[in-house]
Design an enzyme around this catalytic site. Structure first.
Site, PDB file in Angstrom:
ATOM      1  N   TYR A 133      12.764 -24.489  52.682  1.00 23.15           N
ATOM      2  CA  TYR A 133      13.396 -25.265  53.748  1.00 23.15           C
ATOM      3  C   TYR A 133      13.182 -24.521  55.063  1.00 23.15           C
ATOM      4  O   TYR A 133      13.385 -23.308  55.119  1.00 23.15           O
ATOM      5  CB  TYR A 133      14.894 -25.426  53.476  1.00 23.15           C
ATOM      6  N   ASP A 228       8.990 -17.441  57.697  1.00 22.91           N
ATOM      7  CA  ASP A 228      10.286 -17.953  58.134  1.00 22.91           C
ATOM      8  C   ASP A 228      11.335 -17.010  57.561  1.00 22.91           C
ATOM      9  O   ASP A 228      11.713 -17.109  56.395  1.00 22.91           O
ATOM     10  CB  ASP A 228      10.490 -19.390  57.631  1.00 22.91           C
ATOM     11  N   LYS A 256      20.407 -16.991  61.693  1.00 26.92           N
ATOM     12  CA  LYS A 256      21.533 -16.491  60.896  1.00 26.92           C
ATOM     13  C   LYS A 256      22.030 -15.112  61.350  1.00 26.92           C
ATOM     14  O   LYS A 256      22.728 -15.026  62.349  1.00 26.92           O
ATOM     15  CB  LYS A 256      21.168 -16.537  59.414  1.00 26.92           C
TER      16      LYS A 256
HETATM   17  C1  LIG Z   1      14.627 -20.335  55.802  1.00 27.91           C
HETATM   18  C2  LIG Z   1      15.331 -21.226  56.789  1.00 27.91           C
HETATM   19  N1  LIG Z   1      14.673 -21.670  57.860  1.00 27.91           N
HETATM   20  C3  LIG Z   1      15.264 -22.454  58.777  1.00 27.91           C
HETATM   21  C4  LIG Z   1      16.569 -22.845  58.626  1.00 27.91           C
HETATM   22  C5  LIG Z   1      17.210 -23.714  59.672  1.00 27.91           C
HETATM   23  O1  LIG Z   1      18.128 -22.965  60.405  1.00 27.91           O
HETATM   24  P1  LIG Z   1      19.326 -23.690  61.176  1.00 27.91           P
HETATM   25  O2  LIG Z   1      20.219 -24.268  60.154  1.00 27.91           O
HETATM   26  O3  LIG Z   1      19.946 -22.571  61.995  1.00 27.91           O
HETATM   27  O4  LIG Z   1      18.716 -24.725  62.064  1.00 27.91           O
HETATM   28  C6  LIG Z   1      17.298 -22.415  57.520  1.00 27.91           C
HETATM   29  C7  LIG Z   1      18.697 -22.837  57.329  1.00 27.91           C
HETATM   30  O5  LIG Z   1      19.285 -22.705  56.296  1.00 27.91           O
HETATM   31  C8  LIG Z   1      16.659 -21.580  56.576  1.00 27.91           C
HETATM   32  O6  LIG Z   1      17.306 -21.146  55.488  1.00 27.91           O
END
Ligand SMILES: Cc1ncc(COP(=O)(O)O)c(C=O)c1O
Length: 409
Positions: A133, A228, A256
């Site tokens: 994700y 990511d 995060k």
């Molecule tokens: C690996 C990863 N990338 C991107 C995101 C998206 O981040 P946000 O919820 O701050 O938009 C998340 C959210 O859980 C994530 O776990």
């Protein structure tokens, strides 16, 4: 609010239940509106690595709030944050702050395409892995069709096929899947994006050599490797998965933990690539509240505290202690993984190396376990497809309590 929530997984739909409403958090604990106390392993989905209401973050925020909450102009705090990120994350030479993980990834993809397409206008496709994700930007909101490598189809109404036509899906931890895609689209792949440890399909680490393979194949094809690290950054090690596994991406996204509980995201990488971002270069990306003083203060305070010697060894020790204890206590086949302060457990008799493997999970068993643990004051993520997080505030007594509760759950 749609579904009563501001983000879907909070609604407890995947366990056919209804959410707990929290009013307070302190250290490793949360309290709901009825004053029930929970040991928390959701950590606001990752950020709360120091536990809730950390006294240093609280004090720093109180001080800064008196000087105004947003200027939309350069500040010293942003510069301190940039310096800290560059110091901690090995591959980042230059960084841009944004407000969420989604925004960071969206921007990183635009940057990757801007960078590779200036050399070769056809080099615009992105390889993404099933089960990873990356936030809710259109081009990444795709699910896999059948086959090893399938052109992405939109995962949500409102996302057009045009938006996802340059996203190509592959199975994680399977080198052949990626090799086939590079062979099928010569000179068209701009980058490969992945969660270096998948945290959105449980907690799935890379097989030995897999990240190295991705590094080699992307370099061989002049494509970019994008980690990511919104979840793994400052979570599996101070320098994220790239430090833990010793593989350097070209672009990294963060979120995060970097915000210490306030809304922050960031993307960064090699200077040569980041110089493409406006106003240094032509790739446009901007934000009214980016680098916001409160968010920078919480984030900076958090980043400084997690640099304490032994911080990650202790976090990983606790995660192992919890997970090993649960594995012994639970009377069912359980697959477990730990990576720094991140852990996963899956009711399955088969090891899980990618999203397809997680279809073997016994979801009904998870639901039963989940609701029983909740009843006993343990708050895990309300889905079998999520990672769990330990914080610096969990004590061994807390973990013993959780292990004991898991015995009959
Ligand atoms: C690996 C990863 N990338 C991107 C995101 C998206 O981040 P946000 O919820 O701050 O938009 C998340 C959210 O859980 C994530 O776990």
């Amino acid at each position: 609010m749609p579904g009563g929530v501001n983000s879907p997984v909070r609604a407890f739909k995947s366990i056919d239940s209804s959410p707990v409403f929290f009013k307070r958090g302190k250290g490793a604990y949360l309290w709901d509106e009825d004053n029930n106390k929970y040991i928390d392993f959701v950590a606001s989905w990752g950020p709360m690595i120091l536990g809730h209401a950390d006294p240093d973050i609280e004090a720093a925020l109180k001080e800064v709030v008196e000087s105004g909450t947003s200027f939309g102009a350069p500040t010293r705090l942003e510069n301190e944050m940039a310096a800290e990120v560059i110091k901690c994350v090995p591959s980042i030479e230059m960084v841009r702050m944004v407000n969420s993980g989604t925004e960071a990834v969206m921007s990183a993809l635009r940057l990757a395409r801007a960078y590779t397409s200036q050399r070769n206008p056809k080099q615009t496709k992105i390889i993404k892995f099933k089960g990873c994700y990356h936030g809710h930007a259109d081009s990444l909101l795709v699910q896999a069709g059948s086959g090893v490598a399938t052109l992405g189809l939109p995962d949500s109404p409102g996302v057009t096929a045009n938006a996802t036509q340059d996203t190509i899906l592959a199975d994680y931890n399977n080198p052949d899947a990626v090799t086939e895609i590079f062979e099928k689209y010569p000179g068209e792949i701009s980058g490969v994006i992945l969660e270096p440890v998948i945290g959105n399909a449980g907690c799935i680490p890379p097989k030995p050599g897999y990240l190295e393979f991705l590094r080699e194949i992307t370099s061989a094809h002049d494509a970019l490797l994008i980690f990511d690290e919104v979840m793994t950054g400052f979570r599996v090690a101070l320098g994220g998965a790239q430090e833990k596994f010793g593989v350097m991406p070209d672009i990294t996204t963060l979120g995060k933990v970097i915000g210490g509980g306030l809304p922050v995201g960031a993307y960064g990488g090699r200077k040569e690539i980041m110089q493409m971002v406006a106003p240094a270069g032509p790739m446009y990306q901007a934000g009214t509240l980016s680098g916001n003083p409160l968010a920078m203060t919480a984030g900076l305070t958090c980043l400084k505290k997690i640099q304490a010697p032994g911080f990650y060894d202790e976090l990983e020790r606790k995660a192992n202690y919890l997970i090993n204890g649960m594995k012994q206590a639970i009377d069912a086949p359980l697959q477990t993984t730990v990576c720094g302060g991140m852990f996963g457990f899956a009711f399955s008799s088969e090891p899980i190396h990618n999203f397809a493997d997680s279809s073997n999970m016994d979801i009904e068993r998870f639901k039963q376990f989940y609701l029983s643990m909740l009843e006993q004051g343990v708050y895990f993520a309300p889905s079998a497809y999520e990672a769990g997080f330990v914080s610096a505030q969990h004590s061994d007594e807390d973990l013993d309590q959780v292990i004991a509760a898991s015995k009959n759950s």
